[in-house]
Design an enzyme around this catalytic site. Structure first.
Site, PDB file in Angstrom:
ATOM      1  N   LYS A 225      16.538  22.703  47.870  1.00 52.40           N
ATOM      2  CA  LYS A 225      16.096  22.807  49.156  1.00 52.40           C
ATOM      3  C   LYS A 225      16.000  24.342  49.600  1.00 52.40           C
ATOM      4  O   LYS A 225      17.114  24.910  49.317  1.00 52.40           O
ATOM      5  CB  LYS A 225      16.521  21.810  50.188  1.00 52.40           C
ATOM      6  N   ASP A 253      11.903  23.563  47.126  1.00 51.79           N
ATOM      7  CA  ASP A 253      11.232  22.749  48.097  1.00 51.79           C
ATOM      8  C   ASP A 253      11.472  23.166  49.629  1.00 51.79           C
ATOM      9  O   ASP A 253      12.592  23.165  50.014  1.00 51.79           O
ATOM     10  CB  ASP A 253      11.469  21.149  47.773  1.00 51.79           C
ATOM     11  N   GLU A 279       7.643  23.639  46.238  1.00 51.17           N
ATOM     12  CA  GLU A 279       7.161  22.208  46.833  1.00 51.17           C
ATOM     13  C   GLU A 279       6.779  22.427  48.571  1.00 51.17           C
ATOM     14  O   GLU A 279       7.723  22.866  49.085  1.00 51.17           O
ATOM     15  CB  GLU A 279       8.140  21.262  46.519  1.00 51.17           C
ATOM     16  N   GLU A 308       4.135  14.304  48.930  1.00 47.61           N
ATOM     17  CA  GLU A 308       4.562  13.309  49.583  1.00 47.61           C
ATOM     18  C   GLU A 308       4.318  13.075  51.139  1.00 47.61           C
ATOM     19  O   GLU A 308       4.457  11.780  51.466  1.00 47.61           O
ATOM     20  CB  GLU A 308       6.222  13.493  49.790  1.00 47.61           C
ATOM     21  N   ASP A 331       2.955   9.508  46.337  1.00 48.17           N
ATOM     22  CA  ASP A 331       4.266   8.703  46.964  1.00 48.17           C
ATOM     23  C   ASP A 331       3.736   7.141  47.159  1.00 48.17           C
ATOM     24  O   ASP A 331       2.659   6.989  47.451  1.00 48.17           O
ATOM     25  CB  ASP A 331       4.264   9.526  48.402  1.00 48.17           C
ATOM     26  N   HIS A 358       6.780  11.843  43.877  1.00 49.58           N
ATOM     27  CA  HIS A 358       7.838  12.016  44.865  1.00 49.58           C
ATOM     28  C   HIS A 358       8.727  10.709  44.908  1.00 49.58           C
ATOM     29  O   HIS A 358       8.208   9.624  44.798  1.00 49.58           O
ATOM     30  CB  HIS A 358       7.286  12.157  46.223  1.00 49.58           C
TER      31      HIS A 358
END
Lengths: 443, 443
Positions: A225, A253, A279, A308, A331, A358
């Site tokens: 992240k 992400d 992402e 997502e 998703d 996801h």
């Protein structure tokens, strides 16, 4: 259709519950935009006159789950009283009924709360169907005639990119080698990557320990992240790259943290750690923004991944048309269940863009593994640049949790869509009356 | 800021009610996708410690209004306890707070039910602010310093098209002639068009009679619903064109009925009646689809209009970037209130695309007239190809209903945002306990 569906299975009741897990207490799931998620679900159970039940859910982050519960109740009137046979004999029509009610479509259409609720309800219907056929959902799909697959999809608003005939053609062509791929999946499983090592709220020491453990367990693909602080991101990404070495795969992400120009400059600074993709660099609605970012990052060898929070097939259609993404992240709970995901898998195949679902949250791994197995066996026939997200949380609350072996999803064997929760877990985590929440609120 | 705001006005309570009008009984509001709307609202009242109240709403079509009510209640905790002064001194921050809650943004973000609820709450806050200043909302905006206007806007995700500096520059440039335009509006009003003559469910005889009456009352711009049946559309459009003559303006509205190719072929068949625009030809999410339709219809002299279901500023940004629309139809209840509409007005001005607001429903005329007055006086400074929708329904339920003179909106004079409803109307139309609904359900 076999005898069990011919038994009709009339849906006589729909219940929906607000189930929340206090994940924010330990910063599990924390990212640049969602700093304190309590992984939650609007959890649906369908009862039928045959005694067979269907279980479905949509994933949420805590507060507001009660709104989705309210929306599921609003849709219940369109479901209760119908038989499974009625529904699946015209599944496209049933999808249209749920998403195009003349009064309720104003609340979307096909987006946000009302579409999350649609997903929860339809996931339960698909679970019921798979159970009625005595198969795990992926196998139900794999064994279906291409014509029947296509009959589940609403092509409204996507015919400029994919017609029913084209979809059928894709599925017919992929019949070749199907049995081989099914056997391969049963033996090896579907490749996965892990997001469990590097949530934004974790300390460096935690990152190191988790990476070490993951490498030992056979993981070779890791997601980090980023997006809250550039210098911090550089430090953390270098640390992970050092831990995993040059030959393993790293993804980053940002969870929508940036505007377009900022995304490009920030990610350029992180190019040194050689991420496969960035992402969610910006707003999930910004198709043209994602296209600009994709174009700018291509020379650096970094792709754009998103999905997502991509709210329906019309948005995915445009992301593909605009070359705005290089990895399609479907998703299982944001789109209108299997029906709409089938449309996206088929469009992604047409554009030859790999699908990397996801997952994580609660129940998302359990659900989406079925879809990606179907994608490999019956649509894409390729594992190149493909992998499914895995997060090692909350699986213990499911009756048939996802099974990972050597960093691969092993195909589920139990009938259904794998999202039935243990009744004891549901009871104790119901919000606000479950024991977990009563204790939590006392503190 | 004058004394009244310095009084603080701490918000001590928020109530929200589900108010529905049984408009489907007479086919008012019927179109190709919404065949039986019951015009409804989630109606918000803010109480303050000073006794001053703020009134806001978001518009819905009946079923599912209870979901929006639930969402408003979920947002209430972010509002109650704050003072008006707190809020408006950092309105951008407050907007961000409501739209970016770490748990609730998953339900949108900034779209669908949660964004409709945000609109209802923020509309009430703006109403409260205008009342505290003793001005109608349009005048509050017109009298504001450009810097303060800009401070109400969240530029997240739109800086690739409009920065804060550019927005300020647009507003500064439009200061010239402002007083003249305000006087002009007070004298003449803002030009309107009518949708009341040609709902899809009306008979030909009804159309004729309503057109005759409207022409007598000074109307010169007419919108017709199309999209259900081509031959029927041709007959009805010819009939209206015949009634209004070649010099009046005709618009057509398909309410998202078509896929891209179908939209182009269908509208081409209607080109003979010379519509100024085709409204909502396809999915509101399909930016690239609207661009394709715009390109195909341009040689026929037909523009594309959309916006009433365009869910946020990021979508409007892209519609403008892609030349996907020639008329921007802002909606006072779909976007995040005045704050987000300001962003769209400024972006539309940058692209020199006229704004022609969506209205009708219940309360939409009352609300959006304020925004379009501000647009003319302080942003666009032009009436060319511009007009605001008007529908002659349900105004009697408001304490300060919109005033039309000679087919123009006359600027409201009462303090506030004009969406306070008569308490008697709210009571009798509350769903499901109001008298109207009790009677209706007995039948």
């Amino acid at each position: 259709m076999n005898k069990s569906v011919q038994m009709l299975h009339r849906i006589i009741n729909l219940t929906v519950r607000d189930v929340r897990f206090p994940t924010s207490l330990e910063q599990h799931g924390s990212d640049a935009m969602h700093t304190d998620p309590d992984y939650s679900a609007a959890y649906v159970v369908l009862d039928t006159d045959s005694g067979l039940q269907g279980f479905g859910l949509t994933f949420t982050l805590g507060k507001g789950t009660e709104i989705v519960v309210c929306a599921v109740n609003a849709l219940a009137g369109l479901v209760v009283g119908r038989s499974l046979e009625d529904i699946v004999s015209n599944f496209r029509g049933f999808y249209r009924l749920l998403t195009s009610d003349g009064q309720m479509r104003w609340l979307g259409p096909e987006k946000g709360v009302i579409h999350l609720a649609t997903a929860a309800v339809l996931n339960a219907v698909w679970d019921l169907w798979a159970r009625a056929e005595g198969k795990p959902l992926w196998k139900l799909l794999v064994d279906m005639d291409p014509k029947q697959i296509v009959s589940c999809v609403d092509f409204r608003y996507i015919t400029d990119v994919l017609t029913e005939e084209e979809a059928l053609d894709i599925l017919m062509k992929a019949q070749e080698g199907k049995q081989h791929r099914e056997d391969q999946m049963l033996n090896e499983g579907y490749p996965a990557y892990t997001t469990s090592c590097a949530w934004l709220g974790y300390s460096d020491q935690q990152l190191k320990q988790l990476c070490t453990d993951a490498l030992k367990s056979g993981w070779s693909r890791f997601k980090v992240k980023v997006g809250a602080d550039l210098e911090d991101d550089i430090r953390r990404c270098r640390l992970i790259r050092e831990m995993i070495g040059p030959n393993n795969t790293l993804m980053i992400d940002a969870n929508q943290r940036w505007d377009v120009a900022e995304a490009i400059s920030w990610v350029s600074r992180l190019a040194e750690v050689k991420p496969l993709w960035i992402e969610e660099p910006t707003s999930p609605d910004d198709i043209l923004g994602h296209a600009a970012i994709s174009k700018a990052l291509a020379p650096l060898g970094i792709g754009v991944a998103t999905g997502e929070q991509c709210h329906n097939r019309v948005m995915f259609k445009q992301l593909l048309q605009a070359s705005a993404l290089q990895f399609v992240q479907i998703d299982s709970c944001r789109l209108g269940s299997v029906n709409e995901n089938l449309a996206v898998l088929l469009m992604a195949h047409k554009f030859q863009v790999p699908v990397c679902p996801h997952a994580g949250g609660v129940g998302l791994c359990e659900l989406v593994q079925h879809l990606i197995l179907f994608d490999y066996i019956c649509v894409s026939a390729s594992l190149s640049n493909r992998m499914c997200e895995y997060v090692d949380h909350l699986h213990q609350h499911f009756t048939c949790p996802a099974v990972i072996q050597n960093a691969h999803y092993m195909p589920p064997k139990d009938p259904g869509y794998s999202c039935e929760m243990l009744e004891s877990s549901v009871k104790s985590h119901q919000f606000p009356d479950g024991d977990i929440w009563k204790q939590h609120m006392k503190k």
